[in-house]
Design an enzyme around this catalytic site. Structure first.
Site, PDB file in Angstrom:
ATOM      1  N   ASN A 105     -55.105  15.547   7.524  1.00  0.00           N
ATOM      2  CA  ASN A 105     -54.816  16.913   7.990  1.00  0.00           C
ATOM      3  C   ASN A 105     -55.896  17.398   8.945  1.00  0.00           C
ATOM      4  OD1 ASN A 105     -52.701  16.698   6.245  1.00  0.00           O
ATOM      5  ND2 ASN A 105     -53.631  17.924   4.624  1.00  0.00           N
ATOM      6  N   VAL A 106     -55.455  18.140   9.934  1.00  0.00           N
ATOM      7  CA  VAL A 106     -56.402  18.685  10.916  1.00  0.00           C
ATOM      8  C   VAL A 106     -56.608  20.186  10.700  1.00  0.00           C
ATOM      9  CG1 VAL A 106     -55.938  16.923  12.664  1.00  0.00           C
ATOM     10  CG2 VAL A 106     -54.522  18.984  12.619  1.00  0.00           C
ATOM     11  N   HIS A 153     -58.216  12.485  11.194  1.00  0.00           N
ATOM     12  CA  HIS A 153     -57.470  12.809  12.418  1.00  0.00           C
ATOM     13  C   HIS A 153     -58.081  13.976  13.187  1.00  0.00           C
ATOM     14  CE1 HIS A 153     -53.570  10.637  10.890  1.00  0.00           C
ATOM     15  NE2 HIS A 153     -54.553   9.813  11.179  1.00  0.00           N
ATOM     16  N   SER A 159     -46.449  10.981   3.878  1.00  0.00           N
ATOM     17  CA  SER A 159     -45.302  10.067   3.985  1.00  0.00           C
ATOM     18  C   SER A 159     -45.785   8.629   4.156  1.00  0.00           C
ATOM     19  CB  SER A 159     -44.414  10.482   5.158  1.00  0.00           C
ATOM     20  OG  SER A 159     -45.172  10.508   6.344  1.00  0.00           O
TER      21      SER A 159
HETATM   22  P1  OAD Z   1     -45.632  14.055   6.912  1.00  0.00           P
HETATM   23  O1  OAD Z   1     -45.029  15.317   7.426  1.00  0.00           O
HETATM   24  O2  OAD Z   1     -45.219  12.767   7.517  1.00  0.00           O
HETATM   25  O3  OAD Z   1     -45.351  13.904   5.363  1.00  0.00           O
HETATM   26  C1  OAD Z   1     -45.536  14.957   4.469  1.00  0.00           C
HETATM   27  C2  OAD Z   1     -45.309  14.427   3.062  1.00  0.00           C
HETATM   28  O4  OAD Z   1     -45.589  15.484   2.167  1.00  0.00           O
HETATM   29  C3  OAD Z   1     -43.890  13.942   2.776  1.00  0.00           C
HETATM   30  O5  OAD Z   1     -43.959  12.678   2.123  1.00  0.00           O
HETATM   31  C4  OAD Z   1     -43.340  15.023   1.800  1.00  0.00           C
HETATM   32  O6  OAD Z   1     -42.458  14.449   0.825  1.00  0.00           O
HETATM   33  C5  OAD Z   1     -44.609  15.491   1.146  1.00  0.00           C
HETATM   34  N1  OAD Z   1     -44.573  16.875   0.644  1.00  0.00           N
HETATM   35  C6  OAD Z   1     -43.851  17.947   1.077  1.00  0.00           C
HETATM   36  N2  OAD Z   1     -44.171  19.042   0.371  1.00  0.00           N
HETATM   37  C7  OAD Z   1     -45.131  18.685  -0.517  1.00  0.00           C
HETATM   38  C8  OAD Z   1     -45.882  19.364  -1.514  1.00  0.00           C
HETATM   39  N3  OAD Z   1     -45.719  20.681  -1.756  1.00  0.00           N
HETATM   40  N4  OAD Z   1     -46.782  18.645  -2.232  1.00  0.00           N
HETATM   41  C9  OAD Z   1     -46.962  17.330  -1.997  1.00  0.00           C
HETATM   42  N5  OAD Z   1     -46.278  16.641  -1.084  1.00  0.00           N
HETATM   43  C10 OAD Z   1     -45.376  17.298  -0.348  1.00  0.00           C
HETATM   44  O7  OAD Z   1     -47.209  14.246   7.007  1.00  0.00           O
HETATM   45  P2  OAD Z   1     -48.363  13.171   6.925  1.00  0.00           P
HETATM   46  O8  OAD Z   1     -48.021  12.059   6.016  1.00  0.00           O
HETATM   47  O9  OAD Z   1     -49.605  13.929   6.669  1.00  0.00           O
HETATM   48  O10 OAD Z   1     -51.081  12.140  12.622  1.00  0.00           O
HETATM   49  O11 OAD Z   1     -48.391  12.633   8.408  1.00  0.00           O
HETATM   50  C11 OAD Z   1     -49.381  11.708   8.713  1.00  0.00           C
HETATM   51  C12 OAD Z   1     -49.756  11.794  10.131  1.00  0.00           C
HETATM   52  O12 OAD Z   1     -48.579  11.672  10.928  1.00  0.00           O
HETATM   53  C13 OAD Z   1     -50.312  13.126  10.596  1.00  0.00           C
HETATM   54  O13 OAD Z   1     -51.683  13.267  10.283  1.00  0.00           O
HETATM   55  C14 OAD Z   1     -50.109  13.040  12.069  1.00  0.00           C
HETATM   56  C15 OAD Z   1     -48.737  12.396  12.147  1.00  0.00           C
HETATM   57  O14 OAD Z   1     -48.610  11.441  13.060  1.00  0.00           O
HETATM   58  C16 OAD Z   1     -51.507  12.322  13.896  1.00  0.00           C
HETATM   59  O15 OAD Z   1     -51.223  13.302  14.535  1.00  0.00           O
HETATM   60  C17 OAD Z   1     -52.386  11.238  14.402  1.00  0.00           C
END
Ligand code: OAD
Length: 250
Positions: A102-103, A123, A193
């Site tokens: 997270n940023v 990130h 995710s």
């Molecule tokens: P995503 O938006 O891909 O995934 C969010 C995850 O959080 C999903 O698996 C949801 O099921 C889960 N989720 C939703 N609500 C939730 C809650 N209340 N508690 C727990 N989990 C919950 O976000 P990231 O995985 O963070 O990178 O994405 C990774 C990276 O993808 C980001 O940092 C960004 C993007 O590319 C860059 O910009 C380099």
């Protein structure tokens, strides 16, 4: 593993490495990365804005998007998930490592990285910008004072100090995270995710090192099948179940 043994494993673990994603900040009102964008921004996919190509083509557009997110993040507050991770760091001290994708800076604002363990923002951070000529990093002024694109004290244009698609992660932070995950007794993967590498590969480093993976996510992910235990809960409720003593327990 069931919830009871996952709790016990976390309690006795000397080394805990945590990876968080956007889901951890959902309860603070910050949309996850892969959620649909709203309003004006619904026309753009985040993947099409967070890239060097997008910035080269239209820096004003990309800065307007980041400035809006920066404003939203400053108005948000850390939620119980952020605070519970600070408590876990307090318990484990130097055995605690938190790597976040997270940023939004909310882990740091909650106090992570100041209780004997380490926080690595893999990130980058929305509140920082980088001189495009010298590479020096500066905090952004208050949103009310922010003019776009921001200029460094030397008068050069600055870009957001975040990692974009196709760019390398900060080398030292990534190396430290890989080492911490390889040595961890437990890797706790929360609210991501787990599709963006190299962050998504950290859980595998723990497995290769002989440790176990525990996941908290309301949805299954690519990492679920590698996890010893996968808690289908939000970050704040899952961490509460895993870490907090409950009165009705015996
Ligand atoms: P995503 O938006 O891909 O995934 C969010 C995850 O959080 C999903 O698996 C949801 O099921 C889960 N989720 C939703 N609500 C939730 C809650 N209340 N508690 C727990 N989990 C919950 O976000 P990231 O995985 O963070 O990178 O994405 C990774 C990276 O993808 C980001 O940092 C960004 C993007 O590319 C860059 O910009 C380099």
């Amino acid at each position: 593993m069931d919830l009871r043994s996952a709790r016990a494993a976390l309690q006795i673990a000397r080394r805990v490495a945590v990876l968080t994603g956007a889901g951890v900040s959902a309860a603070s009102g910050i949309p996850t990365f892969r959620d649909a964008q709203s309003g004006h921004w619904a026309r753009f996919r985040p993947e099409d804005l967070a890239s060097p190509e997008a910035y080269a083509a239209d820096p004003e557009l990309v800065w307007a998007w980041y400035a809006g997110r920066y404003r939203d993040v400053l108005a948000a507050q850390p939620n119980p998930a952020h605070h519970l991770l600070v408590r876990l760091e307090q318990q484990k001290g130097a055995g605690f490592f938190l790597a976040t994708q997270n940023v939004d800076g909310l882990h740091a604002r909650a106090g992570s990285g100041t209780r004997g363990g380490r926080l690595a923002e893999l990130h980058g951070n929305l509140a920082l910008a980088r001189d495009e000529v010298t590479g020096e990093v500066f905090p952004l002024p208050d949103p009310a004072q922010l003019s776009l694109p921001p200029l460094s004290p030397a008068g050069h244009r600055m870009r957001p100090n975040v990692v974009w698609f196709g760019e390398y992660l900060p080398e030292e932070a990534l190396r430290a995270a890989q080492q911490a995950f390889a040595q961890a007794d437990i890797a706790l993967i929360i609210g991501t995710s787990a599709v963006v590498y190299p962050a998504a590969g950290l859980a595998r480093d723990t497995l290769l090192g002989g440790g176990k993976v525990i996941e908290i996510n309301p949805e299954p992910t690519d990492l679920t099948r590698l996890a010893s235990f996968s808690l289908r809960e939000t970050a704040e409720r899952g961490l509460d179940l895993l870490l907090t003593e409950h009165l009705n327990e015996h």
